[in-house]
Design an enzyme around this catalytic site. Sequence first.
Site, short mmCIF file in Angstrom:
data_model
loop_
_atom_site.label_atom_id
_atom_site.label_comp_id
_atom_site.label_asym_id
_atom_site.label_seq_id
_atom_site.Cartn_x
_atom_site.Cartn_y
_atom_site.Cartn_z
N ASP A 62 8.38 -8.75 -9.07
CA ASP A 62 8.83 -7.10 -8.97
C ASP A 62 8.73 -6.24 -10.25
O ASP A 62 9.24 -6.64 -11.35
CB ASP A 62 10.36 -7.09 -8.46
CG ASP A 62 11.43 -6.09 -8.65
OD1 ASP A 62 10.51 -5.00 -8.35
OD2 ASP A 62 12.63 -6.14 -8.17
N ASN A 89 -1.36 -1.34 -8.49
CA ASN A 89 -1.35 -1.05 -7.55
C ASN A 89 -0.07 -1.00 -6.78
O ASN A 89 0.23 0.54 -5.66
CB ASN A 89 -2.56 -1.76 -6.64
CG ASN A 89 -2.22 -1.65 -4.72
OD1 ASN A 89 -3.47 -0.66 -4.69
ND2 ASN A 89 -1.20 -1.95 -4.28
N TYR A 157 7.31 10.61 -3.98
CA TYR A 157 6.38 10.56 -4.48
C TYR A 157 5.53 11.22 -4.91
O TYR A 157 4.76 10.79 -5.86
CB TYR A 157 5.94 10.03 -3.19
CG TYR A 157 4.38 8.86 -3.37
CD1 TYR A 157 4.21 7.55 -3.51
CD2 TYR A 157 3.05 10.02 -2.68
CE1 TYR A 157 3.42 6.92 -3.34
CE2 TYR A 157 1.84 9.20 -2.16
CZ TYR A 157 2.24 8.02 -2.35
OH TYR A 157 1.09 7.76 -2.80
N LYS A 161 3.57 10.45 -8.80
CA LYS A 161 1.85 10.22 -9.01
C LYS A 161 1.69 10.47 -9.59
O LYS A 161 0.28 11.12 -10.46
CB LYS A 161 1.27 10.11 -7.51
CG LYS A 161 2.29 8.56 -6.46
CD LYS A 161 1.11 7.55 -6.92
CE LYS A 161 1.26 6.50 -6.88
NZ LYS A 161 1.46 4.85 -7.50
N1 LIG Z 1 -3.31 4.24 1.32
C1 LIG Z 1 -3.33 5.66 0.83
O1 LIG Z 1 -3.11 6.44 2.28
C2 LIG Z 1 -2.87 5.75 -0.61
C3 LIG Z 1 -2.95 7.55 -0.87
C4 LIG Z 1 -2.81 7.51 -2.20
C5 LIG Z 1 -2.69 7.24 -2.61
N2 LIG Z 1 -2.08 5.62 -2.80
C6 LIG Z 1 -1.31 4.76 -3.07
O2 LIG Z 1 -2.39 3.92 -3.15
C7 LIG Z 1 -1.29 2.39 -3.60
C8 LIG Z 1 -2.00 1.20 -2.35
O3 LIG Z 1 -1.36 1.85 -1.00
P1 LIG Z 1 -1.00 0.88 0.21
O4 LIG Z 1 -1.85 1.96 1.89
O5 LIG Z 1 -1.96 -0.11 0.40
O6 LIG Z 1 0.73 0.96 0.09
P2 LIG Z 1 1.71 -0.12 0.81
O7 LIG Z 1 2.77 0.80 0.79
O8 LIG Z 1 1.24 -0.96 1.90
O9 LIG Z 1 1.47 -1.51 0.30
C9 LIG Z 1 2.13 -1.27 -1.61
C10 LIG Z 1 2.63 -2.84 -1.64
O10 LIG Z 1 3.08 -3.14 -2.67
C11 LIG Z 1 4.14 -3.73 -3.04
N3 LIG Z 1 4.83 -3.32 -3.41
C12 LIG Z 1 6.32 -2.66 -3.27
N4 LIG Z 1 7.37 -2.82 -3.80
C13 LIG Z 1 6.89 -3.71 -4.64
C14 LIG Z 1 7.28 -4.72 -6.48
N5 LIG Z 1 8.46 -3.55 -6.95
N6 LIG Z 1 7.16 -5.40 -6.93
C15 LIG Z 1 5.36 -5.99 -6.48
N7 LIG Z 1 5.17 -5.15 -5.17
C16 LIG Z 1 5.62 -3.95 -4.80
C17 LIG Z 1 4.64 -4.00 -1.06
O11 LIG Z 1 5.18 -5.29 -0.27
C18 LIG Z 1 3.06 -3.20 -0.66
O12 LIG Z 1 2.70 -4.82 -0.55
C19 LIG Z 1 -0.22 2.72 -3.63
O13 LIG Z 1 0.01 2.85 -5.19
C20 LIG Z 1 -0.44 4.08 -3.06
O14 LIG Z 1 0.34 5.04 -3.74
C21 LIG Z 1 -2.64 5.29 -1.05
#
Ligand SMILES: NC(=O)c1ccc[n+]([C@@H]2O[C@H](COP(=O)([O-])OP(=O)(O)OC[C@H]3O[C@@H](n4cnc5c(N)ncnc54)[C@H](O)[C@@H]3O)[C@@H](O)[C@H]2O)c1
Length: 251
Positions: A62, A89, A157, A161
């Site tokens: 976590d 990530n 959010y 970021k």
């Molecule tokens: N998908 C997009 O469009 C997008 C766009 C810009 C930035 N991002 C960033 O990219 C990254 C990944 O995005 P995604 O779409 O795969 O997100 P997602 O929400 O699908 O996955 C996030 C993962 O983080 C894990 N997580 C959450 N809280 C946690 C904690 N306290 N400790 C450990 N793990 C934890 C979740 O269980 C999940 O597996 C994120 O930082 C997101 O902000 C995503």
Amino acid sequence: MRLKDKVCIITGAGQGIGKYYAKKLAGKGAKIVVAEYNEESGQAAANEITSNGNEACFIQTDVSNENSTINMAEKTVQKYGRIDVLINNAAIFASLGFKSYDQIPVDEWDRVMAVNLKGLWFCCKAVIPYMKEQKKGKIINTSSSAWDLGRAQYLHYVTSKAGVVGFTRGLAKEVGDWDINVNCVSYAGVITEIERESYNTDAQQWVMNQQCIKRPGAPNELVGTIIFLASDDSDFISGQTIHPNGGFYFH
Ligand SMILES: NC(=O)c1ccc[n+]([C@@H]2O[C@H](COP(=O)([O-])OP(=O)(O)OC[C@H]3O[C@@H](n4cnc5c(N)ncnc54)[C@H](O)[C@@H]3O)[C@@H](O)[C@H]2O)c1
């Protein structure tokens, strides 16, 4: 094998972008630590990598809990002897719905900050002592177009970021003397296996129309930047934010 034997911790690698990276970096020779909060998805991601003949393990983490991040770093070093790369990530992201600035519950605001920002700090604090000993390390943080574009209905959010970019610059200055590079990647909309209210097909089409390169944003389009930042090829780059977004907007 561009990342041969590099030990890479990827937080939040149980699903979405992080899981894709875990599989791809393992294919480039990296030893992957899936540092995921969700036990089921984290273990499954690690199993998928090992069943393909590559190296990975799951360490339940976590990121918002400092002891948990210390455990993540200690267990990684016990298993693999070092930490070469940390990919921050994990975020509270896909589960967030749209809410106006005055409708976000205080506990939701606090949770987003605890994971997306404080979690970043905890993970860096946990791994940097090992990287300092090695006199080398790569930290890759994750930001979003949401803050560049000032996306509405997402204020916690967006704020978190924006903080990631400032954090990246400040930390990069503090650890450069040990050849530790701290960089950031900032994505626009990325399509993953997780459906999100905030990025429906109309929104995906709109974003793609604005891009110079008119292909959908997907993890396979991002991973090359990550491999570069994790590899020795980026040893003279630090404090930077790179935008693999198909030219959606310019920085
Ligand atoms: N998908 C997009 O469009 C997008 C766009 C810009 C930035 N991002 C960033 O990219 C990254 C990944 O995005 P995604 O779409 O795969 O997100 P997602 O929400 O699908 O996955 C996030 C993962 O983080 C894990 N997580 C959450 N809280 C946690 C904690 N306290 N400790 C450990 N793990 C934890 C979740 O269980 C999940 O597996 C994120 O930082 C997101 O902000 C995503």
